[in-house]
Scaffold this motif. Structure first.
Motif, PDB file in Angstrom:
ATOM      1  N   MET A   1     -69.604 -20.800 -35.067  1.00 43.95           N
ATOM      2  CA  MET A   1     -69.047 -19.553 -34.414  1.00 43.95           C
ATOM      3  C   MET A   1     -67.756 -19.685 -33.449  1.00 43.95           C
ATOM      4  SD  MET A   1     -71.673 -17.821 -35.263  1.00 43.95           S
ATOM      5  CE  MET A   1     -71.689 -16.275 -34.361  1.00 43.95           C
ATOM      6  N   THR A   2     -66.874 -18.782 -33.397  1.00 38.19           N
ATOM      7  CA  THR A   2     -65.581 -19.115 -33.302  1.00 38.19           C
ATOM      8  C   THR A   2     -65.180 -18.520 -31.675  1.00 38.19           C
ATOM      9  OG1 THR A   2     -65.132 -18.623 -35.456  1.00 38.19           O
ATOM     10  CG2 THR A   2     -63.332 -18.275 -33.762  1.00 38.19           C
ATOM     11  N   LYS A   3     -64.557 -19.155 -31.036  1.00 36.56           N
ATOM     12  CA  LYS A   3     -64.026 -18.955 -29.761  1.00 36.56           C
ATOM     13  C   LYS A   3     -62.468 -18.489 -29.913  1.00 36.56           C
ATOM     14  CE  LYS A   3     -67.270 -22.080 -27.800  1.00 36.56           C
ATOM     15  NZ  LYS A   3     -67.567 -23.544 -26.739  1.00 36.56           N
ATOM     16  N   VAL A   4     -62.100 -17.456 -29.039  1.00 37.77           N
ATOM     17  CA  VAL A   4     -60.765 -17.036 -29.442  1.00 37.77           C
ATOM     18  C   VAL A   4     -60.086 -16.860 -28.163  1.00 37.77           C
ATOM     19  CG1 VAL A   4     -59.766 -14.713 -29.773  1.00 37.77           C
ATOM     20  CG2 VAL A   4     -61.404 -15.549 -31.438  1.00 37.77           C
ATOM     21  N   LEU A   5     -58.798 -17.174 -28.093  1.00 35.46           N
ATOM     22  CA  LEU A   5     -57.993 -16.801 -27.045  1.00 35.46           C
ATOM     23  C   LEU A   5     -56.853 -15.787 -27.415  1.00 35.46           C
ATOM     24  CD1 LEU A   5     -56.206 -17.326 -24.397  1.00 35.46           C
ATOM     25  CD2 LEU A   5     -54.975 -19.168 -25.660  1.00 35.46           C
ATOM     26  N   LEU A   6     -57.213 -14.521 -26.781  1.00 36.22           N
ATOM     27  CA  LEU A   6     -56.179 -13.181 -26.970  1.00 36.22           C
ATOM     28  C   LEU A   6     -55.091 -13.035 -26.031  1.00 36.22           C
ATOM     29  CD1 LEU A   6     -55.678 -10.744 -28.699  1.00 36.22           C
ATOM     30  CD2 LEU A   6     -57.457  -9.470 -27.764  1.00 36.22           C
ATOM     31  N   VAL A   7     -53.974 -13.149 -26.275  1.00 37.86           N
ATOM     32  CA  VAL A   7     -52.838 -12.968 -25.398  1.00 37.86           C
ATOM     33  C   VAL A   7     -52.233 -11.572 -25.881  1.00 37.86           C
ATOM     34  CG1 VAL A   7     -51.000 -13.950 -24.219  1.00 37.86           C
ATOM     35  CG2 VAL A   7     -52.699 -15.375 -25.199  1.00 37.86           C
ATOM     36  N   GLY A   8     -52.191 -10.720 -24.647  1.00 41.57           N
ATOM     37  CA  GLY A   8     -51.623  -9.307 -25.193  1.00 41.57           C
ATOM     38  C   GLY A   8     -52.667  -8.235 -25.308  1.00 41.57           C
ATOM     39  N   ALA A   9     -53.663  -8.416 -24.813  1.00 39.37           N
ATOM     40  CA  ALA A   9     -54.995  -7.530 -24.962  1.00 39.37           C
ATOM     41  C   ALA A   9     -55.002  -6.113 -24.387  1.00 39.37           C
ATOM     42  CB  ALA A   9     -56.221  -8.259 -24.376  1.00 39.37           C
ATOM     43  N   SER A  10     -53.790  -6.029 -23.352  1.00 39.88           N
ATOM     44  CA  SER A  10     -53.686  -4.638 -23.184  1.00 39.88           C
ATOM     45  C   SER A  10     -52.662  -3.966 -23.887  1.00 39.88           C
ATOM     46  CB  SER A  10     -53.119  -4.878 -21.294  1.00 39.88           C
ATOM     47  OG  SER A  10     -51.865  -5.577 -21.322  1.00 39.88           O
ATOM     48  N   GLY A  11     -52.053  -4.193 -24.855  1.00 39.56           N
ATOM     49  CA  GLY A  11     -51.033  -3.844 -25.654  1.00 39.56           C
ATOM     50  C   GLY A  11     -51.731  -2.961 -26.632  1.00 39.56           C
ATOM     51  N   LEU A  12     -50.646  -2.388 -27.598  1.00 45.14           N
ATOM     52  CA  LEU A  12     -51.271  -1.531 -28.565  1.00 45.14           C
ATOM     53  C   LEU A  12     -52.193  -2.066 -29.641  1.00 45.14           C
ATOM     54  CD1 LEU A  12     -51.438   1.041 -30.346  1.00 45.14           C
ATOM     55  CD2 LEU A  12     -49.137   0.748 -31.267  1.00 45.14           C
TER      56      LEU A  12
END
Length: 212
Positions: A1-12
């Protein structure tokens, strides 16, 4: 199972990607640092404060994949320096954080025409950002280069609204593309069979790969 870092989640693109990740059974956790709080969501860890650099430096939980969807405009940022801080410095810091946390694959939103030697400031910064990520020696690095992005944004970009109809008529990789389509293409690239090295997805390829 995968763990993710998402930067910029408030953008389009980042917002579309957050929704896709939330509904993907392969993803067990999503760390999405933002300047302002996001709506509560299953699997989402949303540290938030004005200083995104400090947040990235403070992250401790291991991740497998980094998505970076940061992007602004010179007008929206207010100056060349502020634009470069978002579209270069924070992207590079996102990569540094991801490598430190053990990620093996980074996927980043750049732009069509990115070129470190370009005479155009926007394209030059995007190209320099790509070069900096190359130098981080990622096991796998995927660079998405969309053309004019279309879709609902939380804040208006008047020039994009005016230009969008024109970009819909352009051929090939210059044709405008929906943010959701870019997000879908990035998600598919993230979970495709591992392909070490650097891979560039131009806008026409993003459109093809992101088709529902």
């Amino acid at each position: 199972m995968t763990k993710v870092l998402l930067v910029g989640a408030s953008g389009l693109v980042g917002g579309e990607l957050l929704q896709l990740l939330q509904g993907d059974e392969r993803v067990t956790s999503i760390i999405a640092p933002t300047r302002r709080p996001l709506a509560a969501m299953h699997k989402l860890d949303n540290p938030h404060q004005e200083n995104l650099s400090a947040q990235l430096a403070a992250l401790e939980s291991p991740v497998d994949i980094v998505f970076c969807c940061l992007g602004t405009t010179r007008k929206q940022a207010g100056s060349k320096e502020a634009f470069r801080h978002v579209d270069y410095q924070l992207v590079v810091e996102s990569g540094i954080a991801g490598r430190r946390l053990g990620a093996q694959h980074m996927l980043v939103v750049s732009a069509v025409g990115a070129d470190a030697h370009s005479l155009f400031f926007y394209n030059k910064v995007k190209g320099e950002m790509e070069q900096a990520l190359h130098q981080q020696n990622w096991p796998q690095l995927t660079i998405a280069r969309p053309s004019m992005l279309t879709g609902h944004r939380s804040s208006r970009r008047l020039l994009e609204e005016i230009s969008a109809p024109l970009f819909k008529l352009l051929p090939g990789k210059l044709k405008g593309i929906e943010g959701k389509m870019v997000a879908q293409a990035m998600l598919r690239a993230a979970f495709a069979a591992p392909a070490p090295g650097v891979h560039v997805l131009e806008s026409d390829q993003l459109r093809q790969n992101g088709a529902v």
